[in-house]
Design a protein around this motif. Structure first.
Motif, PDB file in Angstrom:
ATOM      1  N   LEU A 462      93.789 -24.065   6.596  1.00 40.32           N
ATOM      2  CA  LEU A 462      95.242 -24.159   6.722  1.00 40.32           C
ATOM      3  C   LEU A 462      95.629 -25.042   7.907  1.00 40.32           C
ATOM      4  CD1 LEU A 462      96.431 -20.524   5.896  1.00 40.32           C
ATOM      5  CD2 LEU A 462      96.511 -22.556   4.443  1.00 40.32           C
ATOM      6  N   ALA A 463      94.951 -26.167   8.052  1.00 47.41           N
ATOM      7  CA  ALA A 463      95.381 -27.190   9.001  1.00 47.41           C
ATOM      8  C   ALA A 463      96.414 -28.051   8.271  1.00 47.41           C
ATOM      9  CB  ALA A 463      94.190 -28.026   9.464  1.00 47.41           C
ATOM     10  N   GLY A 469     102.936 -36.618   9.489  1.00 49.62           N
ATOM     11  CA  GLY A 469     101.568 -36.530   9.988  1.00 49.62           C
ATOM     12  C   GLY A 469     101.392 -35.608  11.176  1.00 49.62           C
ATOM     13  N   ALA A 470     102.437 -34.870  11.552  1.00 47.80           N
ATOM     14  CA  ALA A 470     102.334 -33.941  12.676  1.00 47.80           C
ATOM     15  C   ALA A 470     101.855 -32.578  12.195  1.00 47.80           C
ATOM     16  CB  ALA A 470     103.688 -33.803  13.370  1.00 47.80           C
ATOM     17  N   ALA A 471     101.019 -31.934  13.012  1.00 46.98           N
ATOM     18  CA  ALA A 471     100.544 -30.595  12.671  1.00 46.98           C
ATOM     19  C   ALA A 471     101.711 -29.618  12.668  1.00 46.98           C
ATOM     20  CB  ALA A 471      99.477 -30.141  13.662  1.00 46.98           C
ATOM     21  N   PHE A 495      88.591 -29.952   2.714  1.00 51.39           N
ATOM     22  CA  PHE A 495      87.864 -30.803   3.656  1.00 51.39           C
ATOM     23  C   PHE A 495      86.394 -30.818   3.249  1.00 51.39           C
ATOM     24  CE2 PHE A 495      87.846 -26.535   5.505  1.00 51.39           C
ATOM     25  CZ  PHE A 495      86.504 -26.352   5.828  1.00 51.39           C
ATOM     26  N   ALA A 496      85.723 -31.880   3.563  1.00 54.06           N
ATOM     27  CA  ALA A 496      84.295 -32.018   3.262  1.00 54.06           C
ATOM     28  C   ALA A 496      83.691 -33.051   4.200  1.00 54.06           C
ATOM     29  CB  ALA A 496      84.079 -32.417   1.807  1.00 54.06           C
ATOM     30  N   ALA A 537      94.963 -24.193  13.446  1.00 60.94           N
ATOM     31  CA  ALA A 537      96.080 -24.845  12.766  1.00 60.94           C
ATOM     32  C   ALA A 537      95.940 -26.357  12.699  1.00 60.94           C
ATOM     33  CB  ALA A 537      97.391 -24.496  13.464  1.00 60.94           C
ATOM     34  N   GLU A 538      94.969 -26.923  13.388  1.00 63.60           N
ATOM     35  CA  GLU A 538      94.731 -28.358  13.339  1.00 63.60           C
ATOM     36  C   GLU A 538      93.266 -28.613  13.038  1.00 63.60           C
ATOM     37  OE1 GLU A 538      96.319 -30.726  16.522  1.00 63.60           O
ATOM     38  OE2 GLU A 538      97.851 -29.230  16.991  1.00 63.60           O
ATOM     39  N   MET A 539      92.994 -29.779  12.449  1.00 66.04           N
ATOM     40  CA  MET A 539      91.610 -30.147  12.175  1.00 66.04           C
ATOM     41  C   MET A 539      90.865 -30.351  13.486  1.00 66.04           C
ATOM     42  SD  MET A 539      91.060 -30.131   8.917  1.00 66.04           S
ATOM     43  CE  MET A 539      89.658 -31.195   8.594  1.00 66.04           C
TER      44      MET A 539
END
Length: 771
Positions: A462-463, A469-471, A495-496, A537-539
């Motif tokens: 859940l990022a 483009g802002a978290a 994601f991968a 919350a962010e990558m």
């Protein structure tokens, strides 16, 4: 939830019974096949916890304690399946040692020491044997563990173990009977064949644990400003409870948005069903082949009850106490805000390691393969609440702050706003490693190895990012399907990644004389983030993590002393972490936002380790370390909905919670051939209690002492005293103190704060019966 800097780093860690890591002394200075293990480190004697291995400082901040059983990790990741809920240093183990840093790096790809344990299989015991251990303390702990093993004939052997722990902790919880209720069962069947050259074992392992100990470590104190703390009136550090007398708590399921209730006892439930297969075969020419594999299906749970901001409030703040008749009374006084985190995951993990080795002449080589697979469905749900500052605190109800979002007529608010986490996916590590130990001459030994590891992970988290483009970050009532203030829909994103990691190690020993020589080693590893790093919350920063470790020095060995003195350098780049930062303009201290960051660390050090035997029956182990750990890059910040910002730049600061000076003094003396008296003294110098080095705790001693008596060949008795100097005080970090700068520290002298504490004075008694 990963360890947050506002939380005391939960050092992770072992039994208080005097069981030493391994029997052999340090042998890194021998010009011969170097042991994979290091001596003189009692990892089973721990002042932070009564049920896990202590962490041994290598100059980097704490993380998971690496624990291996039969050459395989006890658990893949300790959050949410904490190693203490699945593994204990009990009678089911035939051997417990401490794996060297270089060996850990090559065989696992991790940096640091590792507890190296092996299951008691019963092989070689044609008759009936076993051991029953009992341990208790003056707080009411009751621990039993039993192993029975023997032969079934025709090369067949059996082993069965039971571990039961009933530990109320050092204070009673009014909502639960035990802080640690853990049961572990193991059953093993072994077949030896071809005149003992081959051995095959099947082991079943079941664990069922409710481990609240991690949630009970917070406590209030008065920060004196000179590195010491004072107890607040009516509260004793280590023996008073700082959790409210309420076991049921609401939370919002981040997956569905449903409001649910749970008990703090039930939410700690962890279970593991594990099947292990072991095989080894040794040919007459010295060639040996090992295959170890296991599958574990587990439910992992990890509970945090994290003290956050503490403030003194008057009646105008709107806090209320609920009376027995249901009415409310206005409250003024100290208010502690607390974040409750329920971490839980459904886990499937598979480990496979095979090694081929051969020793001949003056050389030993080894080639191995790891195939490790990890699959998890994980979520962390967070709930905020406030309470009074006292022993067995009372819950506080509503304030007038518009930033607080309560759940009905309850004291709970801001569900999933602060540090809620979610990820679902799998991770695979396939590695090839090799080592070569070579006595080039009688004076010169070289040992080197390499590891190449292919790491692949994929999943959902859940990022979430908006159209610009802002978290998006977390907000109250955050869950899958919720809508943020800017209209962004909260939905899992894929994601991968796949990477190639590596590790290299080399050590050289040169014997100048029969007793004196030079030694040095170098280990270098690269890593990438694990699945757990994708939970905020962010990558995360997915750049390469590098850890170089170099040591060089000298050794001196005689009949009465074995000494090694080394200078060392260690660094680590791109550490992924998360801070929970408090809005500096929020008077309630409840507006909290998670700030992900990656940072670098560098540590220079000098270590001297000696084992001295001046006369028969007396052993003295001395360890001295001086180190200077510094942040080389530490910058992060967040912006709150009201436009306020919280920023930190700790670059160049001394790393929080890591002391510059470490001393270990371990004397023991055999009063008779059956009666041993021993002690262990550990000194930790001044440590900083926040990232800006504004707060600090003075140096402290951790002390242990005991008496071991082998009454006869069947019965052994022991007595252990933990913290026999009866030191009290705080340690770790101070909750909610990240933004305090050095120049402002003096204004907090005499302030009430919250943090972790030194384990209190404890007397333990133990008995062991051998069959």
């Amino acid at each position: 939830m990963k360890k947050k800097a506002i939380v005391m780093f939960a050092a992770g860690l072992m039994l208080a019974t005097p069981i030493f890591a391994q029997e052999s002394k340090t042998d890194s200075t021998r010009v011969s096949n170097p042991s994979k293990e290091e001596g003189n480190r009692n990892v089973m004697l721990n002042a932070a916890s009564a049920n896990g291995p202590r962490e041994i400082s290598i100059g980097l901040p704490g993380g998971d304690v690496n624990v291996l059983e039969n050459g395989l990790p006890a658990v893949y990741n300790s959050n949410p399946h904490n190693v203490n809920t699945h593994w204990r240093g009990d009678s089911s183990l035939g051997h417990v040692g401490l794996l060297k840093i270089s060996e850990t790096a090559i065989t696992t790809g991790n940096i640091g020491y590792a507890v190296n344990s092996f299951t008691q299989l019963g092989a070689g015991n044609e008759g009936f044997g076993g051991v029953l251990n009992y341990n208790t303390n003056h707080f009411g702990k009751q621990q039993f563990d039993l192993n029975l093993n023997g032969g079934l004939g025709r090369g067949w052997y059996y082993s069965g173990s039971i571990y039961q722990n009933f530990d109320p902790g050092t204070f009673k919880l009014r909502f639960a009977q035990y802080q640690d209720r853990t049961q572990i069962y193991k059953a093993a069947l072994t077949k030896e064949y071809n005149e003992g050259r081959g051995q095959f074992s099947v082991i079943y392992h079941y664990s069922n644990s409710h481990w609240l100990s991690n949630a009970t470590t917070g406590a209030p104190f008065i920060y004196a400003g000179d590195g010491s703390v004072q107890e607040i009136p009516g509260f004793s550090l280590g023996t008073s409870s700082y959790l409210p007398n309420v076991g049921t708590i609401p939370y919002m399921d981040i997956r569905t948005g449903e409001m649910k209730t749970t008990s703090l006892y039930d939410v700690t439930a962890s279970r593991g069903n594990q099947l292990t297969l072991l095989h080894r075969y040794k040919w007459d020419n010295g060639l040996e082949w090992k295959v170890n594999m296991k599958y574990d299906h587990a439910l992992g749970s990890y509970l945090y009850q994290t003290p956050m901001d503490m403030k003194q409030q008057d009646a105008s703040a709107g806090y209320r106490l609920k009376q027995a008749d249901g009415s409310f009374e206005s409250y003024s006084g100290y208010v502690q805000s607390r974040m409750s985190c329920f971490n839980r995951g459904s886990i499937d993990e598979f480990f496979f390691t095979t090694e081929l080795s051969r020793q001949y002449g003056n050389q030993t080589w080894r080639v191995g393969v790891n195939e490790w697979y990890y699959d998890i469905d994980y979520a962390s749900n967070t709930t905020m609440y406030d309470h009074t500052v006292e022993a067995y605190p009372q819950l506080l109800y509503g304030t007038s702050s518009a930033q607080v979002h309560y759940f009905g007529n309850t004291p709970y608010y801001n569900f999933n706003q602060n540090a809620s986490e979610y990820y679902k996916g799998h991770e695979n590590k396939l590695a090839l490693y090799a080592t070569h130990d070579w006595n080039i001459s009688d004076k010169f030994n070289v040992y080197y190895g390499a590891r190449l590891e292919y790491q692949r992970l994929a999943g959902k988290n859940l990022a979430v990012y908006n159209d610009e483009g802002a978290a998006v970050g977390r907000f109250y009532n955050y869950h899958i399907g919720a809508t943020a203030a800017d209209g962004t829909l909260i939905a899992p994103r894929d994601f991968a990644y796949d990477w190639l990691n590596m590790a290299f190690t080399a050590s050289l020993t040169y014997k100048i004389t029969r007793q004196f020589g030079l030694t040095g080693d170098f280990t270098y590893i690269t890593q990438r983030p694990n699945l757990t790093n994708f939970s905020p919350a962010e990558m995360p920063n997915v750049d390469k993590i590098t850890v170089p470790l170099g040591r060089a020095g000298l050794y001196y060995n005689t009949d009465w002393i074995s000494l090694t003195s080394l200078f060392s350098y260690i660094a680590k780049t791109n550490n992924n972490s998360t801070l929970n930062l408090i809005n500096p303009n929020d008077p309630t201290g409840k507006d909290i936002k998670a700030a992900p960051l990656s940072y670098d660390i560098q540590t220079l050090g000098w270590t001297t380790d000696a084992v001295i035997k001046p006369f028969k029956g007396f052993d003295f182990h001395f360890l001295f370390t001086y180190q200077v750990p510094k942040y080389k890059k530490y910058e992060t910040g967040v912006t709150f909905p009201d436009g306020s910002t919280s920023n930190i730049n700790a670059t160049g600061n001394i790393v929080a919670e890591i002391p510059k000076v470490l001393v270990e003094l371990d004397p023991s003396y055999m009063l008779t051939k059956d009666l041993k008296v021993w002690a262990s003294f550990r000194y930790f110098s001044k440590t900083y209690a926040n990232i800006n080095d504004a707060y600090y705790f003075s140096g402290r001693w951790e002390t242990f002492g005991g008496l071991n008596w082998n009454v006869n060949k069947r019965l052994s008795l022991g007595a252990t005293v933990i913290n026999f100097l009866n030191q009290t005080g705080a340690k770790g970090s101070i909750a909610g103190a990240e933004l305090v700068e050095k120049e402002d520290a003096a204004t907090y002298n005499g302030a009430w704060m919250a943090g972790s504490y030194i384990r209190p004075f404890t007397v333990e008694l133990s008995a062991s019966i051998k069959f």
